[in-house]
Design a protein around this motif. Structure first.
Motif, PDB file in Angstrom:
ATOM      1  N   ARG A   1       0.761   7.033   8.942  1.00  0.00           N
ATOM      2  CA  ARG A   1      -0.415   6.197   8.706  1.00  0.00           C
ATOM      3  C   ARG A   1      -0.157   5.290   7.506  1.00  0.00           C
ATOM      4  NH1 ARG A   1      -4.553   5.656  12.006  1.00  0.00           N
ATOM      5  NH2 ARG A   1      -5.842   5.209  10.231  1.00  0.00           N
ATOM      6  N   LEU A   2      -0.603   4.058   7.626  1.00  0.00           N
ATOM      7  CA  LEU A   2      -0.439   3.112   6.522  1.00  0.00           C
ATOM      8  C   LEU A   2      -1.393   3.461   5.391  1.00  0.00           C
ATOM      9  CD1 LEU A   2      -0.252  -0.235   8.539  1.00  0.00           C
ATOM     10  CD2 LEU A   2       1.645   1.118   7.650  1.00  0.00           C
ATOM     11  N   SER A   3      -0.949   3.167   4.179  1.00  0.00           N
ATOM     12  CA  SER A   3      -1.834   3.349   3.024  1.00  0.00           C
ATOM     13  C   SER A   3      -2.881   2.239   3.040  1.00  0.00           C
ATOM     14  CB  SER A   3      -1.030   3.286   1.731  1.00  0.00           C
ATOM     15  OG  SER A   3      -0.584   1.957   1.495  1.00  0.00           O
ATOM     16  N   ARG A   4      -3.924   2.421   2.247  1.00  0.00           N
ATOM     17  CA  ARG A   4      -4.980   1.403   2.155  1.00  0.00           C
ATOM     18  C   ARG A   4      -4.379   0.071   1.726  1.00  0.00           C
ATOM     19  NH1 ARG A   4      -7.462  -0.964  -1.800  1.00  0.00           N
ATOM     20  NH2 ARG A   4      -6.635   0.426  -3.384  1.00  0.00           N
ATOM     21  N   ARG A   5      -3.481   0.085   0.746  1.00  0.00           N
ATOM     22  CA  ARG A   5      -2.889  -1.151   0.226  1.00  0.00           C
ATOM     23  C   ARG A   5      -1.973  -1.810   1.266  1.00  0.00           C
ATOM     24  NH1 ARG A   5      -4.911  -4.343  -3.535  1.00  0.00           N
ATOM     25  NH2 ARG A   5      -4.479  -3.175  -5.415  1.00  0.00           N
ATOM     26  N   GLU A   6      -1.217  -0.991   2.021  1.00  0.00           N
ATOM     27  CA  GLU A   6      -0.351  -1.547   3.077  1.00  0.00           C
ATOM     28  C   GLU A   6      -1.194  -2.229   4.150  1.00  0.00           C
ATOM     29  OE1 GLU A   6       3.226   1.769   2.639  1.00  0.00           O
ATOM     30  OE2 GLU A   6       1.560   2.105   4.050  1.00  0.00           O
TER      31      GLU A   6
ATOM     32  N   LEU B   1      -1.073  -6.214   5.071  1.00  0.00           N
ATOM     33  CA  LEU B   1      -0.846  -6.683   6.436  1.00  0.00           C
ATOM     34  C   LEU B   1      -2.039  -7.461   6.981  1.00  0.00           C
ATOM     35  CD1 LEU B   1       1.061  -3.769   8.234  1.00  0.00           C
ATOM     36  CD2 LEU B   1       1.970  -5.905   7.309  1.00  0.00           C
ATOM     37  N   GLN B   2      -3.235  -7.082   6.575  1.00  0.00           N
ATOM     38  CA  GLN B   2      -4.423  -7.824   7.012  1.00  0.00           C
ATOM     39  C   GLN B   2      -4.356  -9.267   6.514  1.00  0.00           C
ATOM     40  OE1 GLN B   2      -7.163  -6.449   8.989  1.00  0.00           O
ATOM     41  NE2 GLN B   2      -7.325  -8.657   9.245  1.00  0.00           N
ATOM     42  N   TRP B   3      -3.956  -9.466   5.261  1.00  0.00           N
ATOM     43  CA  TRP B   3      -3.830 -10.826   4.730  1.00  0.00           C
ATOM     44  C   TRP B   3      -2.681 -11.575   5.400  1.00  0.00           C
ATOM     45  CZ3 TRP B   3      -7.563 -13.306   2.779  1.00  0.00           C
ATOM     46  CH2 TRP B   3      -8.539 -12.661   2.028  1.00  0.00           C
TER      47      TRP B   3
ATOM     48  N   HIS C   1       5.122  -3.341  -0.347  1.00  0.00           N
ATOM     49  CA  HIS C   1       4.135  -2.820   0.605  1.00  0.00           C
ATOM     50  C   HIS C   1       4.470  -3.262   2.030  1.00  0.00           C
ATOM     51  CE1 HIS C   1       1.539  -0.867  -2.237  1.00  0.00           C
ATOM     52  NE2 HIS C   1       1.279  -1.988  -2.907  1.00  0.00           N
ATOM     53  N   GLN C   2       4.932  -4.493   2.176  1.00  0.00           N
ATOM     54  CA  GLN C   2       5.325  -4.975   3.500  1.00  0.00           C
ATOM     55  C   GLN C   2       6.509  -4.162   4.044  1.00  0.00           C
ATOM     56  OE1 GLN C   2       6.111  -9.185   3.390  1.00  0.00           O
ATOM     57  NE2 GLN C   2       3.939  -9.730   3.281  1.00  0.00           N
ATOM     58  N   ARG C   3       7.515  -3.948   3.190  1.00  0.00           N
ATOM     59  CA  ARG C   3       8.692  -3.167   3.611  1.00  0.00           C
ATOM     60  C   ARG C   3       8.287  -1.746   4.007  1.00  0.00           C
ATOM     61  NH1 ARG C   3      11.275  -5.858  -0.438  1.00  0.00           N
ATOM     62  NH2 ARG C   3      10.914  -4.197  -1.944  1.00  0.00           N
ATOM     63  N   SER C   4       7.434  -1.144   3.220  1.00  0.00           N
ATOM     64  CA  SER C   4       6.981   0.215   3.499  1.00  0.00           C
ATOM     65  C   SER C   4       6.218   0.272   4.831  1.00  0.00           C
ATOM     66  CB  SER C   4       6.101   0.710   2.355  1.00  0.00           C
ATOM     67  OG  SER C   4       5.595   1.991   2.642  1.00  0.00           O
ATOM     68  N   ALA C   5       5.362  -0.706   5.053  1.00  0.00           N
ATOM     69  CA  ALA C   5       4.594  -0.763   6.308  1.00  0.00           C
ATOM     70  C   ALA C   5       5.530  -0.953   7.492  1.00  0.00           C
ATOM     71  CB  ALA C   5       3.560  -1.887   6.246  1.00  0.00           C
TER      72      ALA C   5
ATOM     73  N   LYS D   1       1.945  -4.252  15.526  1.00  0.00           N
ATOM     74  CA  LYS D   1       1.840  -2.799  15.690  1.00  0.00           C
ATOM     75  C   LYS D   1       0.606  -2.249  14.970  1.00  0.00           C
ATOM     76  CE  LYS D   1       6.261  -1.010  16.923  1.00  0.00           C
ATOM     77  NZ  LYS D   1       7.101   0.151  16.743  1.00  0.00           N
ATOM     78  N   ALA D   2       0.315  -2.758  13.799  1.00  0.00           N
ATOM     79  CA  ALA D   2      -0.866  -2.294  13.057  1.00  0.00           C
ATOM     80  C   ALA D   2      -2.151  -2.649  13.809  1.00  0.00           C
ATOM     81  CB  ALA D   2      -0.875  -2.888  11.651  1.00  0.00           C
ATOM     82  N   VAL D   3      -2.184  -3.822  14.432  1.00  0.00           N
ATOM     83  CA  VAL D   3      -3.351  -4.211  15.233  1.00  0.00           C
ATOM     84  C   VAL D   3      -3.482  -3.283  16.439  1.00  0.00           C
ATOM     85  CG1 VAL D   3      -4.296  -6.010  16.750  1.00  0.00           C
ATOM     86  CG2 VAL D   3      -3.409  -6.630  14.496  1.00  0.00           C
ATOM     87  N   LEU D   4      -2.371  -3.044  17.133  1.00  0.00           N
ATOM     88  CA  LEU D   4      -2.404  -2.175  18.303  1.00  0.00           C
ATOM     89  C   LEU D   4      -2.827  -0.753  17.961  1.00  0.00           C
ATOM     90  CD1 LEU D   4       0.795  -3.368  20.210  1.00  0.00           C
ATOM     91  CD2 LEU D   4      -1.603  -3.742  20.855  1.00  0.00           C
ATOM     92  N   ARG D   5      -2.491  -0.306  16.759  1.00  0.00           N
ATOM     93  CA  ARG D   5      -2.885   1.033  16.303  1.00  0.00           C
ATOM     94  C   ARG D   5      -4.278   1.039  15.688  1.00  0.00           C
ATOM     95  NH1 ARG D   5       2.031   4.037  13.454  1.00  0.00           N
ATOM     96  NH2 ARG D   5       0.315   4.486  12.068  1.00  0.00           N
ATOM     97  N   HIS D   6      -4.913  -0.110  15.661  1.00  0.00           N
ATOM     98  CA  HIS D   6      -6.265  -0.255  15.113  1.00  0.00           C
ATOM     99  C   HIS D   6      -6.303   0.049  13.613  1.00  0.00           C
ATOM    100  CE1 HIS D   6      -7.729  -0.819  19.148  1.00  0.00           C
ATOM    101  NE2 HIS D   6      -7.146   0.326  19.503  1.00  0.00           N
ATOM    102  N   GLU D   7      -5.185  -0.184  12.936  1.00  0.00           N
ATOM    103  CA  GLU D   7      -5.158   0.017  11.482  1.00  0.00           C
ATOM    104  C   GLU D   7      -5.610  -1.250  10.767  1.00  0.00           C
ATOM    105  OE1 GLU D   7      -2.675   2.597   9.436  1.00  0.00           O
ATOM    106  OE2 GLU D   7      -1.535   3.191  11.203  1.00  0.00           O
ATOM    107  N   ILE D   8      -5.415  -2.398  11.397  1.00  0.00           N
ATOM    108  CA  ILE D   8      -5.979  -3.662  10.907  1.00  0.00           C
ATOM    109  C   ILE D   8      -6.615  -4.367  12.093  1.00  0.00           C
ATOM    110  CG2 ILE D   8      -4.288  -3.874   9.033  1.00  0.00           C
ATOM    111  CD1 ILE D   8      -2.937  -6.123  10.661  1.00  0.00           C
ATOM    112  N   HIS D   9      -7.409  -5.383  11.814  1.00  0.00           N
ATOM    113  CA  HIS D   9      -8.125  -6.081  12.868  1.00  0.00           C
ATOM    114  C   HIS D   9      -7.782  -7.572  12.817  1.00  0.00           C
ATOM    115  CE1 HIS D   9     -10.311  -2.418  13.554  1.00  0.00           C
ATOM    116  NE2 HIS D   9     -10.508  -2.357  12.247  1.00  0.00           N
ATOM    117  N   PRO D  10      -7.517  -8.158  13.999  1.00  0.00           N
ATOM    118  CA  PRO D  10      -7.144  -9.585  14.021  1.00  0.00           C
ATOM    119  C   PRO D  10      -8.287 -10.476  13.618  1.00  0.00           C
ATOM    120  CG  PRO D  10      -7.306  -8.694  16.258  1.00  0.00           C
ATOM    121  CD  PRO D  10      -7.540  -7.567  15.313  1.00  0.00           C
TER     122      PRO D  10
END
Length: 174
Positions: free
Chosen positions: A111-116, A120-122, A146-150, A165-174
């Motif tokens: 799971r991505l951290s809050r900061r990651e 990625l959202q930005w 943070h980008q590298r870690s994500a 991948k983060a969008v598909l996992r619903h960790e961020i929203h487009p």
């Protein structure tokens, strides 16, 4: 098997309509349209096999080709309530399948951290690492870390891949 082996999907008017619409429809709706000879052949052959009527529920999801749930048989009458119920069931089934596939392909510890997620959202909004660093009051080096870690956690080849991948996992929203 015969359907795929004969390449009927290339001419099936139901497939064409599913690619163009998200609204459930019956085969009789398709028969009312002007069809090419190859499409008529597909529908006639289905009829010969006892498939007189069917209902199709197109399913569209981000980053994936359209899918369809189709039920066919001899019954020529399909109640509106049946169409609505099938549509709800099909969409729920797709959501469940996607949730299952996403959860089994990625280990829970990744799971991505809050900061990651925030970084990625930005990035998904089109911001560069430097712009993100200014927005979040971080150094550009920290944003890149943070980008590298994500990317590593998501198994992504690059930052754009990580965003998808983060969008598909619903960790961020487009």
């Amino acid at each position: 098997m015969r359907y795929n082996a004969s390449g009927y999907y290339r001419h099936d008017p139901c497939v064409t309509r599913c690619c163009q619409s998200a609204t459930p429809f019956t085969w009789s709706d398709v028969r009312q349209e002007s069809l090419e000879d190859a499409a008529i052949k597909v529908m006639e052959e289905a009829h010969e096999f006892g498939l007189l009527q069917g209902i199709c529920v197109p399913l569209h999801t981000p980053f994936a080709p359209p899918a369809v749930v189709s039920i066919a048989g001899e019954n020529s009458e399909i109640a509106q309530q049946t169409k609505s119920s099938l549509s709800i069931i099909a969409r729920h089934a797709l959501e469940t399948i996607l949730r299952f596939l996403l959860s089994t392909n990625e280990p829970p510890q990744s799971r991505l951290s809050r900061r990651e997620r925030e970084v990625l959202q930005w990035v998904a909004e089109g911001k560069t690492a430097w712009e993100v660093s200014r927005i979040l009051s971080l150094s550009e080096h920290t944003v890149l870390t943070h980008q590298r870690s994500a990317k590593q956690k998501l198994g992504a080849a690059n930052t754009v891949h990580a965003v998808v991948k983060a969008v598909l996992r619903h960790e961020i929203h487009p």
